[in-house]
Design an enzyme around this catalytic site. Structure first.
Site, PDB file in Angstrom:
ATOM      1  CB  SER A 167      -0.900   0.012   1.242  1.00 41.82           C
ATOM      2  OG  SER A 167      -0.117   0.197   2.414  1.00 41.82           O
ATOM      3  CB  CYS A 168       0.186   4.791  -0.699  1.00 40.71           C
ATOM      4  SG  CYS A 168      -1.337   5.024   0.253  1.00 40.71           S
ATOM      5  CG  HIS A 195      -4.892   8.260   3.102  1.00 40.91           C
ATOM      6  ND1 HIS A 195      -5.539   8.603   1.931  1.00 40.91           N
ATOM      7  CD2 HIS A 195      -3.970   7.320   2.755  1.00 40.91           C
ATOM      8  CE1 HIS A 195      -5.044   7.889   0.933  1.00 40.91           C
ATOM      9  NE2 HIS A 195      -4.086   7.123   1.409  1.00 40.91           N
ATOM     10  NE  ARG A 214     -13.911   3.598   5.444  1.00 42.62           N
ATOM     11  CZ  ARG A 214     -13.047   2.755   4.915  1.00 42.62           C
ATOM     12  NH1 ARG A 214     -12.907   2.681   3.614  1.00 42.62           N
ATOM     13  NH2 ARG A 214     -12.325   1.955   5.680  1.00 42.62           N
ATOM     14  CB  THR A 227      -5.504   1.513   8.759  1.00 40.03           C
ATOM     15  OG1 THR A 227      -4.298   1.275   8.008  1.00 40.03           O
ATOM     16  CG2 THR A 227      -5.131   1.630  10.229  1.00 40.03           C
ATOM     17  NE  ARG A 250      -9.342   6.974   3.928  1.00 38.83           N
ATOM     18  CZ  ARG A 250     -10.269   6.263   3.292  1.00 38.83           C
ATOM     19  NH1 ARG A 250     -11.361   6.864   2.812  1.00 38.83           N
ATOM     20  NH2 ARG A 250     -10.124   4.967   3.128  1.00 38.83           N
ATOM     21  CG  ASN A 331      -2.543   9.696  -1.207  1.00 41.17           C
ATOM     22  OD1 ASN A 331      -2.274  10.778  -0.673  1.00 41.17           O
ATOM     23  ND2 ASN A 331      -3.624   9.512  -1.938  1.00 41.17           N
TER      24      ASN A 331
END
Length: 359
Positions: A167-168, A195, A214, A227, A250, A331
């Site tokens: 992943s990034c 992020h 979300r 995560t 986020r 990212n």
């Protein structure tokens, strides 16, 4: 692992396809052209459910990375990029694409829709010889190998069929943690990723996700999300197993993320000593690890190709081996560049032209 078919002739470019032409898929294609690698790596096909006109438009005009430095046009069942045609299909199932007929060496799976071994195997069974995935597998057993370029790319097996580009956040944290563990020893790690927003969040509150956080507007709130970064770090650095915790938040910006890295080392070290070690890491890892002491904001790292840039101005220590670092990374663009690096590292094991470049 699956049997690998014969490689293409030595003078032929590596032939790749892209499945999923979203943020990472488009950045991979763009990076290929910006880096001048399109004579060594040829994108021969893209599978993306969206229509051609929209694909061409979003390739040409990008709110994050600017206008494409060339031309992109929609053709007859193809994208024409700088005059070269790329065949386009619009299927939603791996089995619906005739991957074998494309004569590809490698498929870059950039849709993010698949995570298990059985799901990845669908591409192999449909005629794809090899799969490089733009995210981690659900478990270590779901892939044959995970590449973090700059750390372990030389160990990828030549006969691997399914490889992850991690992943990034893993690409950003692993080089730093590996260097600090080697130099000082690491007792405990806590990573908090800040992020930028992603497509699984709505602009306004809506029914977008089973994680209720979300469902909230991405541009109005700071949103904690789940995560798997801790597990990803421990897979790549098994000596840290049981020592790593992580959380992700986020934040309402389009691109560029950061990691607030808390750790306890096995010895006391000053901020100046840490920064010397980290600066030396950047010197050994050009194009992968950056270092800066400037007073930065996130926008400074938009379109930055490094896996990580260490912000030395934010390094802190507090006795008993405790240290706090701040890491920046694009990212999207950094990760897309690592997809191409991983592609070349893997290809050097099976493709004559790539082997010649590596030599």
């Amino acid at each position: 692992m699956n049997r690998i078919p014969p490689a293409f002739p030595a003078h032929a470019p590596l032939r790749i396809a892209i499945n999923g032409y979203g943020r990472i898929g488009r950045c991979v294609l763009r990076a290929l052209h910006e880096l001048g690698l399109n004579d060594l790596i040829e994108v021969v096909a893209i599978n993306e459910p969206s229509d051609l006109a929209t694909m061409a438009y979003l390739s040409q005009f990008d709110s994050t990375h600017g206008i494409f430095p060339g031309t992109v046009q929609a053709g007859e069942a193809c994208l024409r990029v700088n005059g070269r045609e790329i065949a386009v299909t619009h299927e939603t199932r791996p089995e619906a694409v005739d991957w074998a007929a494309m004569g590809i060496d490698l498929l870059l799976e950039c849709s993010g829709r698949y995570g298990s071994r059985a799901q990845f195997q669908r591409f192999i069974d449909a005629g794809c010889p090899r799969l490089l995935v733009s995210h981690p597998g659900e478990s270590a057993e779901d892939v044959d190998y995970t590449i973090v370029y700059g750390v372990n790319q030389n160990g990828v097996p030549a006969d691997a069929a399914i490889v992850s580009n991690a992943s990034c956040t893993t690409n950003a944290s692993i080089p730093v943690l590996a260097a600090l563990d080697q130099e000082y020893g690491v007792r405990h790690v806590f990573l908090t990723t800040l992020h930028s927003v992603m497509n699984d969040q709505p602009l306004i509150d809506g029914y977008h996700h089973n994680d209720l956080r979300r469902t909230r507007s991405a541009m109005q709130s700071i949103v904690p999300v789940a995560t798997g970064l801790a597990q990803g770090v421990e897979r790549l650095l098994p000596q840290l197993r049981g020592k790593v915790q992580a959380k992700a938040i986020r934040v309402p910006i389009l691109n560029v993320s950061a990691i607030d890295l808390m750790l306890q080392l096995t010895c006391d070290v000053s901020a100046a000593q840490l920064n010397t070690t980290l600066h030396e890491l950047s010197v050994r890892s050009p194009g992968l690890v950056g270092y800066s002491n400037h007073p930065h904001a996130s926008i400074d790292f938009n379109h930055n190709p490094n896996s990580v840039v260490i912000d030395g101005s934010q390094t802190r220590t507090n006795g008993d081996g405790f240290a706090n670092l701040f890491l920046w990374f694009d990212n999207e663009w950094g990760f897309a560049n690592r997809m191409l690096d991983a592609t070349q590292a893997w290809a050097a094991k099976f493709h004559p032209a790539a082997q010649a470049v590596a030599d």
